[in-house]
Design a protein around this motif. Structure first.
Motif, PDB file in Angstrom:
ATOM      1  N   GLY A 133      53.614  88.514  59.669  1.00 46.81           N
ATOM      2  CA  GLY A 133      53.535  89.200  58.384  1.00 46.81           C
ATOM      3  C   GLY A 133      53.741  88.271  57.196  1.00 46.81           C
ATOM      4  O   GLY A 133      53.842  88.727  56.062  1.00 46.81           O
ATOM      5  N   MET A 134      53.783  86.994  57.455  1.00 43.14           N
ATOM      6  CA  MET A 134      53.965  85.965  56.426  1.00 43.14           C
ATOM      7  C   MET A 134      53.704  84.618  57.105  1.00 43.14           C
ATOM      8  O   MET A 134      53.663  84.554  58.337  1.00 43.14           O
ATOM      9  N   PRO A 135      53.551  83.551  56.332  1.00 46.86           N
ATOM     10  CA  PRO A 135      53.417  82.237  56.971  1.00 46.86           C
ATOM     11  C   PRO A 135      54.606  81.970  57.896  1.00 46.86           C
ATOM     12  O   PRO A 135      55.755  82.314  57.569  1.00 46.86           O
ATOM     13  N   TYR A 136      54.318  81.384  59.035  1.00 45.42           N
ATOM     14  CA  TYR A 136      55.351  81.147  60.045  1.00 45.42           C
ATOM     15  C   TYR A 136      56.543  80.377  59.481  1.00 45.42           C
ATOM     16  O   TYR A 136      57.700  80.716  59.751  1.00 45.42           O
ATOM     17  N   ASN A 137      56.274  79.321  58.718  1.00 49.23           N
ATOM     18  CA  ASN A 137      57.384  78.522  58.187  1.00 49.23           C
ATOM     19  C   ASN A 137      58.288  79.346  57.275  1.00 49.23           C
ATOM     20  O   ASN A 137      59.498  79.126  57.243  1.00 49.23           O
ATOM     21  N   ASP A 138      57.718  80.305  56.539  1.00 51.20           N
ATOM     22  CA  ASP A 138      58.534  81.194  55.705  1.00 51.20           C
ATOM     23  C   ASP A 138      59.408  82.086  56.585  1.00 51.20           C
ATOM     24  O   ASP A 138      60.594  82.271  56.325  1.00 51.20           O
ATOM     25  N   TRP A 139      58.801  82.672  57.632  1.00 48.43           N
ATOM     26  CA  TRP A 139      59.553  83.536  58.540  1.00 48.43           C
ATOM     27  C   TRP A 139      60.689  82.750  59.198  1.00 48.43           C
ATOM     28  O   TRP A 139      61.831  83.210  59.272  1.00 48.43           O
ATOM     29  N   LYS A 140      60.334  81.551  59.644  1.00 43.85           N
ATOM     30  CA  LYS A 140      61.316  80.701  60.317  1.00 43.85           C
ATOM     31  C   LYS A 140      62.499  80.402  59.390  1.00 43.85           C
ATOM     32  O   LYS A 140      63.657  80.491  59.807  1.00 43.85           O
ATOM     33  N   LEU A 181      63.557  82.159  56.894  1.00 48.19           N
ATOM     34  CA  LEU A 181      64.302  83.381  56.593  1.00 48.19           C
ATOM     35  C   LEU A 181      65.067  83.946  57.787  1.00 48.19           C
ATOM     36  O   LEU A 181      66.150  84.511  57.616  1.00 48.19           O
ATOM     37  N   HIS A 182      64.501  83.815  58.996  1.00 50.44           N
ATOM     38  CA  HIS A 182      65.026  84.588  60.121  1.00 50.44           C
ATOM     39  C   HIS A 182      65.420  83.803  61.363  1.00 50.44           C
ATOM     40  O   HIS A 182      66.213  84.297  62.155  1.00 50.44           O
ATOM     41  N   GLN A 183      64.861  82.627  61.563  1.00 52.20           N
ATOM     42  CA  GLN A 183      65.119  81.944  62.829  1.00 52.20           C
ATOM     43  C   GLN A 183      66.477  81.266  62.818  1.00 52.20           C
ATOM     44  O   GLN A 183      66.831  80.576  61.870  1.00 52.20           O
ATOM     45  N   LYS A 184      67.201  81.483  63.902  1.00 55.03           N
ATOM     46  CA  LYS A 184      68.506  80.860  64.082  1.00 55.03           C
ATOM     47  C   LYS A 184      68.404  79.799  65.172  1.00 55.03           C
ATOM     48  O   LYS A 184      67.499  79.829  65.999  1.00 55.03           O
ATOM     49  N   GLU A 185      69.361  78.905  65.174  1.00 56.18           N
ATOM     50  CA  GLU A 185      69.432  77.881  66.221  1.00 56.18           C
ATOM     51  C   GLU A 185      69.700  78.578  67.557  1.00 56.18           C
ATOM     52  O   GLU A 185      70.566  79.451  67.645  1.00 56.18           O
ATOM     53  N   ALA A 186      68.963  78.201  68.581  1.00 61.53           N
ATOM     54  CA  ALA A 186      69.180  78.775  69.913  1.00 61.53           C
ATOM     55  C   ALA A 186      70.519  78.304  70.454  1.00 61.53           C
ATOM     56  O   ALA A 186      70.898  77.138  70.294  1.00 61.53           O
ATOM     57  N   SER A 187      71.219  79.235  71.095  1.00 66.97           N
ATOM     58  CA  SER A 187      72.516  78.889  71.681  1.00 66.97           C
ATOM     59  C   SER A 187      72.298  78.127  72.989  1.00 66.97           C
ATOM     60  O   SER A 187      71.212  78.161  73.583  1.00 66.97           O
ATOM     61  N   ALA A 188      73.344  77.485  73.447  1.00 63.49           N
ATOM     62  CA  ALA A 188      73.284  76.773  74.729  1.00 63.49           C
ATOM     63  C   ALA A 188      72.948  77.745  75.853  1.00 63.49           C
ATOM     64  O   ALA A 188      72.169  77.418  76.761  1.00 63.49           O
ATOM     65  N   GLU A 189      73.510  78.950  75.794  1.00 61.19           N
ATOM     66  CA  GLU A 189      73.233  79.963  76.818  1.00 61.19           C
ATOM     67  C   GLU A 189      71.765  80.392  76.787  1.00 61.19           C
ATOM     68  O   GLU A 189      71.122  80.492  77.839  1.00 61.19           O
ATOM     69  N   GLN A 190      71.225  80.627  75.597  1.00 62.86           N
ATOM     70  CA  GLN A 190      69.814  81.010  75.484  1.00 62.86           C
ATOM     71  C   GLN A 190      68.910  79.917  76.044  1.00 62.86           C
ATOM     72  O   GLN A 190      67.958  80.202  76.764  1.00 62.86           O
TER      73      GLN A 190
END
Length: 97
Positions: free
Chosen positions: A69-76, A78-87
């Protein structure tokens, strides 16, 4: 059900899925991959493939913008978090399967 009705229903379902994912931007792609085996990026890749099957040129970044719904880099940003070690451990274990 006619083929046209089936296509309309499938399109409506995809729109609803994308709306749901927009509403749940707290759900990270790695969570989707770990639980369901696909993510928003997979949907974008499938969109590119489906477009090509129909003779339509759509590049990956265009498809991601449609899915996110927007350019990927914008979404990233705004919303993407660092993946945890468990993930990451779950993701890597599944990748070896």
């Amino acid at each position: 059900m006619t083929p046209e009705q089936q296509t309309a229903i499938e399109a409506a379902v995809l729109r609803r899925l994308l709306k749901h994912l927009d509403e749940r931007n707290d759900v990270q792609n790695i969570d989707l991959m770990n639980l369901a085996g696909f993510c928003r990026n997979c949907l974008a890749k499938w969109t590119v493939t489906a477009a090509a099957d129909e003779g339509v040129t759509l590049d990956y970044e265009q498809a991601r913008e449609r899915i996110y719904g927007m350019p990927y880099n914008d979404w990233k940003a705004l919303h993407q978090k660092e993946a945890s070690a468990e993930q990451l451990a779950v993701f890597n274990a599944r990748a070896k399967e």
